[in-house]
Motif scaffolding. Structure first.
Motif, mmCIF file in Angstrom:
data_model
loop_
_atom_site.group_PDB
_atom_site.id
_atom_site.type_symbol
_atom_site.label_atom_id
_atom_site.label_comp_id
_atom_site.label_asym_id
_atom_site.label_seq_id
_atom_site.Cartn_x
_atom_site.Cartn_y
_atom_site.Cartn_z
ATOM 1 N N GLY A 43 0.909 -0.954 -0.315
ATOM 2 C CA GLY A 43 0.392 -0.261 -0.160
ATOM 3 C C GLY A 43 0.710 1.071 0.103
ATOM 4 O O GLY A 43 1.834 1.444 0.751
ATOM 5 N N VAL A 44 0.758 2.333 -0.960
ATOM 6 C CA VAL A 44 0.914 3.244 -0.389
ATOM 7 C C VAL A 44 1.601 3.988 0.346
ATOM 8 O O VAL A 44 2.722 4.531 1.274
ATOM 9 N N ASP A 45 1.014 3.543 1.962
ATOM 10 C CA ASP A 45 1.512 4.157 3.168
ATOM 11 C C ASP A 45 2.571 4.000 3.802
ATOM 12 O O ASP A 45 2.960 4.354 4.414
ATOM 13 N N ARG A 46 2.936 2.949 3.122
ATOM 14 C CA ARG A 46 4.248 2.190 3.314
ATOM 15 C C ARG A 46 5.354 2.900 2.999
ATOM 16 O O ARG A 46 7.242 2.944 3.044
ATOM 17 N N PHE A 47 5.321 3.926 2.120
ATOM 18 C CA PHE A 47 6.371 5.157 1.801
ATOM 19 C C PHE A 47 6.345 6.422 2.167
ATOM 20 O O PHE A 47 7.354 6.899 1.690
ATOM 21 N N ASP A 48 5.461 6.310 3.457
ATOM 22 C CA ASP A 48 5.675 7.650 4.066
ATOM 23 C C ASP A 48 7.295 7.712 4.017
ATOM 24 O O ASP A 48 7.949 6.877 4.838
ATOM 25 N N GLY A 49 7.266 8.522 3.677
ATOM 26 C CA GLY A 49 8.651 9.484 4.799
ATOM 27 C C GLY A 49 9.644 9.328 3.449
ATOM 28 O O GLY A 49 10.869 10.040 3.720
ATOM 29 N N ALA A 50 8.896 9.118 2.333
ATOM 30 C CA ALA A 50 9.535 8.616 1.245
ATOM 31 C C ALA A 50 10.440 10.012 0.993
ATOM 32 O O ALA A 50 9.427 11.208 0.985
ATOM 33 N N PRO A 51 11.459 11.026 -0.156
ATOM 34 C CA PRO A 51 11.940 12.219 -0.446
ATOM 35 C C PRO A 51 10.685 13.076 -1.307
ATOM 36 O O PRO A 51 9.931 12.121 -2.000
ATOM 37 N N ARG A 52 10.691 13.916 -0.841
ATOM 38 C CA ARG A 52 10.290 15.467 -1.133
ATOM 39 C C ARG A 52 9.569 14.896 -3.507
ATOM 40 O O ARG A 52 10.783 14.717 -3.647
ATOM 41 N N GLY A 53 8.579 14.619 -3.559
ATOM 42 C CA GLY A 53 8.304 14.538 -4.967
ATOM 43 C C GLY A 53 8.567 12.839 -5.355
ATOM 44 O O GLY A 53 8.065 12.996 -6.274
ATOM 45 N N PRO A 107 4.712 7.830 -4.028
ATOM 46 C CA PRO A 107 4.305 7.204 -5.136
ATOM 47 C C PRO A 107 2.571 7.849 -4.700
ATOM 48 O O PRO A 107 2.596 8.180 -5.739
ATOM 49 N N ALA A 108 2.522 8.386 -3.955
ATOM 50 C CA ALA A 108 1.226 9.245 -4.182
ATOM 51 C C ALA A 108 1.213 10.610 -4.314
ATOM 52 O O ALA A 108 0.129 11.517 -5.596
ATOM 53 N N GLU A 109 2.395 11.389 -4.578
ATOM 54 C CA GLU A 109 3.156 12.281 -5.379
ATOM 55 C C GLU A 109 3.012 11.880 -7.062
ATOM 56 O O GLU A 109 2.975 13.108 -7.454
ATOM 57 N N MET A 110 3.703 10.706 -7.641
ATOM 58 C CA MET A 110 3.384 10.294 -9.087
ATOM 59 C C MET A 110 2.749 10.256 -9.003
ATOM 60 O O MET A 110 2.501 10.637 -10.390
ATOM 61 N N VAL A 111 1.564 9.330 -9.351
ATOM 62 C CA VAL A 111 0.647 9.185 -9.482
ATOM 63 C C VAL A 111 -0.865 9.638 -8.479
ATOM 64 O O VAL A 111 -0.946 9.171 -7.390
ATOM 65 N N ARG A 112 -1.880 10.626 -9.225
ATOM 66 C CA ARG A 112 -2.258 11.011 -8.269
ATOM 67 C C ARG A 112 -4.391 9.984 -7.852
ATOM 68 O O ARG A 112 -4.106 9.057 -8.991
ATOM 69 N N GLY A 113 -3.867 9.856 -6.284
ATOM 70 C CA GLY A 113 -5.001 8.747 -5.782
ATOM 71 C C GLY A 113 -4.416 7.647 -5.945
ATOM 72 O O GLY A 113 -4.670 6.280 -6.465
ATOM 73 N N ALA A 114 -3.043 7.279 -6.440
ATOM 74 C CA ALA A 114 -2.351 5.901 -6.064
ATOM 75 C C ALA A 114 -2.643 5.923 -5.153
ATOM 76 O O ALA A 114 -2.748 5.850 -3.842
ATOM 77 N N ARG A 115 -2.927 4.090 -4.646
ATOM 78 C CA ARG A 115 -3.269 3.408 -3.507
ATOM 79 C C ARG A 115 -2.620 1.932 -3.792
ATOM 80 O O ARG A 115 -2.045 1.544 -2.587
#
Ligand code: SF4
Ligand code: SF4
Length: 259
Positions: free
Chosen positions: A28-38, A41-49
């Protein structure tokens, strides 16, 4: 949040394996919290899950190229490094595998898009036709970290060699991923450690000049983030001089299928 779609997840898994993937996992995209700004995955694909990740192992006999043509009538000693490291290993265990990963990731992306889910893939890191673009990036980073995606999809953990170590194939696996709006079922994270840690250290001993352990890591934890750094420029310089490409993977005792 839409309900995770088990049937679609299974369809994607079966399709990936039928097309040549050997490992398949979902985060799930929540596992990427803390990724570098930009780079979340939720910043790369609108509404990514979801981020699905596929893996293909290296061919061990190609990685074990040191055994080959030691006494060849045809390959002069001064050409051995070029032919084995820069040609055989680079083409078969890098480019061919990355090419296949790229085609499977594209196929899955298009299949998800056809179902109405916006989806994004990147060429596998250091893929054959795209090295020039990776080389433009400060620090030689990929635009999306396949290693972080693989760990978050439950396929392995970061090893002391700063590569993802899988239970099935050790660190001798390449990955690609698809970021998608599809609500796929997340795979469980790895429950038990795979890297043998400081009781092993074979990779660090093989390449202490390039791999640097980070201070203060928890020896008993499953490492979801890197516990070491690779000096990529030093790695490249060393590979130009030494016969070592991939030997930091080859020395790892985890997941060897052949002796
Ligand atoms: S490829 Fe060679 S220089 Fe680079 S980390 Fe591996 S063993 Fe070290
Ligand atoms: S060689 Fe040992 S320390 Fe290095 S990644 Fe493999 S198991 Fe971990």
């Amino acid at each position: 949040m839409a309900t995770a779609n088990a049937a679609l997840t299974e369809t994607m898994r079966e399709r990936a394996l039928a097309e040549g993937a050997v490992l398949f996992g979902v985060a799930g995209v929540d596992r990427f919290d803390g990724a570098p700004r930009g780079h979340h995955p939720a910043e790369m694909v609108r509404g990514a899950r979801s981020v699905l990740t596929i893996g293909i192992p290296l061919l061990e006999q190609v990685s074990d190229w040191e055994e080959l043509f030691r006494d060849s009538e045809l390959v002069p000693a001064d050409l051995r490094k070029t032919m084995l490291q820069d040609y055989l290993y680079s083409v078969v265990n890098y480019d061919f595998i990355n090419d296949r990963l790229d085609q499977i990731a594209l196929s899955l992306s298009i299949a998800l898009q056809a179902r109405g889910f916006r989806s994004l893939m990147f060429p596998a890191t250091y893929g054959p036709r795209h090295r020039q673009f990776h080389e433009m990036m400060p620090g030689l980073f990929g635009l999306f970290s396949q290693r972080h995606a693989a760990v978050r999809a439950g396929l392995g953990e970061f090893g002391l060699n700063n590569v993802v170590v899988t239970p099935e194939y050790g660190p001798r696996v390449r990955f690609n991923s698809v970021i998608t709006q599809a609500p796929l079922v997340p795979s469980p994270l790895l429950a038990e450690k795979v890297c043998l840690g400081t009781g092993c250290l074979r990779c660090v001993e093989r390449c202490g000049a390039v791999i640097r352990l980070l201070p203060g890591f928890d020896e008993g934890a499953v490492w979801l983030d890197p516990v070491s750094r690779t000096d990529k420029a030093a790695c490249r310089a060393q590979r130009r001089e030494e016969f070592c490409y991939g030997s930091c993977l080859t020395v790892c005792p985890v997941g060897r299928h052949t002796r």
